[in-house]
Design an enzyme around this catalytic site. Structure first.
Site, PDB file in Angstrom:
ATOM      1  N   LYS A  52       0.708  -1.062   0.191  1.00 57.07           N
ATOM      2  CA  LYS A  52       0.296   0.196   0.064  1.00 57.07           C
ATOM      3  C   LYS A  52       0.698   1.160   0.050  1.00 57.07           C
ATOM      4  CE  LYS A  52      -3.808  -2.288   2.539  1.00 57.07           C
ATOM      5  NZ  LYS A  52      -4.500  -2.571   3.731  1.00 57.07           N
ATOM      6  N   GLN A  96      -4.182  -1.452   9.798  1.00 53.56           N
ATOM      7  CA  GLN A  96      -4.184  -2.773   9.169  1.00 53.56           C
ATOM      8  C   GLN A  96      -4.737  -3.872   9.989  1.00 53.56           C
ATOM      9  OE1 GLN A  96      -3.045  -3.317   6.124  1.00 53.56           O
ATOM     10  NE2 GLN A  96      -3.590  -5.523   6.436  1.00 53.56           N
ATOM     11  N   ASP A 119     -10.867   3.129   4.065  1.00 54.38           N
ATOM     12  CA  ASP A 119     -11.151   1.677   4.129  1.00 54.38           C
ATOM     13  C   ASP A 119     -13.054   1.241   4.260  1.00 54.38           C
ATOM     14  OD1 ASP A 119      -9.339  -0.172   3.597  1.00 54.38           O
ATOM     15  OD2 ASP A 119      -8.790  -0.496   5.930  1.00 54.38           O
TER      16      ASP A 119
END
Length: 298
Positions: A52, A96, A119
């Site tokens: 990422k 994460q 997200d």
């Protein structure tokens, strides 16, 4: 024989637009910023975060990774989130997953400011999606799935039956909301669904997100169906391959690809699309923070 859907190619279409629109924003003195909190040193998580970060830098973003020990307290993570929520240079923020067992995942995720939740996992963004509202962020994997589906079937899925195998908040449920919004007749199935093979045989569009390697057999597939395989599982490799393990999806690829019309490979299908959609969401957050009209990215 099914046409293999090239997720890398489709992801690059999105990333090309992201890079172009990032450059346009930078002409006005603004650089998109993405921050990722990584707790512990789980090998898969470390690889995902590094991927990422590289992609964010390639898009022209300012990328930050905050690394915390797996012994960190919940309050310490929440304090990091509070600081990043207040940082005007950070437009997108994600933690994460998975987190260590002593950390309550929902408490952490819900602490992220909705306008930085690229997200799409906060209740605010999930509620907007479920109710058909606008202005939120769609979770990245479902957004990537829908990009693939639109590429094959167009924007209007009227008359098509869609089946999702998997009911997670990250993939299954938001994907169902998106398919319904596109007029597909949508079913969510899972491990406790009665006569799962028959349910799957009804699918013109099948989204496999059960997290079980090759559980969906080729004989269950409707001829000509579009298969989007979200699963990524490591299983023993063939004795003749020279490798100990290989990656496999939730669908038995070799047999399903003979019957389906289109199918995503694993790897190289949904994975690249997920990261591309994360970049698109982050750029959208930066444009919104700048008070500028958000460009069409996907």
């Amino acid at each position: 024989m099914a046409k293999i859907i090239d997720g890398k190619y489709l992801a690059e279409e999105i990333l090309t637009r992201v890079k172009s629109e990032t450059a346009r924003l930078q002409q006005h003195g603004r650089q998109p910023g993405l921050a990722v909190i990584l707790v512990g040193a789980d090998p898969a998580s470390v690889l995902y975060v590094a991927s990422k970060s590289r992609k964010a830098s390639a898009c022209g973003f300012h990328s930050r990774t905050i690394r915390l020990e797996d012994t960190v307290s919940q309050d310490e993570i929440l304090e990091q989130i509070r600081q990043l929520n207040a940082d005007e240079a950070v437009h997108g923020l994600l933690v994460q997953l998975p987190l260590p067992k002593h950390i309550d995942t929902q408490t952490i995720v819900q602490a992220i400011a909705p306008e930085k939740d690229v997200d799409g996992l906060t209740y605010s963004n999930a509620g907007r999606l479920a109710s058909g509202g606008s202005g939120g962020f769609t979770p990245c994997t479902p957004a990537g799935i829908m990009y693939i589906v639109r590429h094959i079937h167009g924007d209007d899925l009227s008359g098509l039956d869609a089946v999702i195998v998997g009911r997670s908040n990250i993939v299954g449920k938001p994907t169902a909301a998106l398919l319904l919004a596109a007029n597909a007749t949508t079913t969510i199935a899972h491990s406790r669904t009665r006569d799962l093979p028959e349910v799957i045989r009804s699918a013109d569009i099948l989204v496999a997100a059960a997290g079980q390697a090759e559980m969906i057999k080729g004989s269950w597939i409707k001829p000509g169906a579009t298969i989007i395989d979200v699963g990524i599982n490591r299983i023993p490799a063939s004795r003749h391959s020279g490798e100990k393990t290989r990656l496999a999806g939730d669908v038995e690829f070799d047999t399903a690809s003979i019957i389906a019309g289109h199918i995503t490979p694993v790897p190289g299908g949904v994975g690249p699309m997920t990261i591309a959609m994360l970049m698109a969401n982050n750029l959208t957050a930066a444009y919104r923070a700048a008070g500028a009209d958000v460009p069409e990215l996907s």
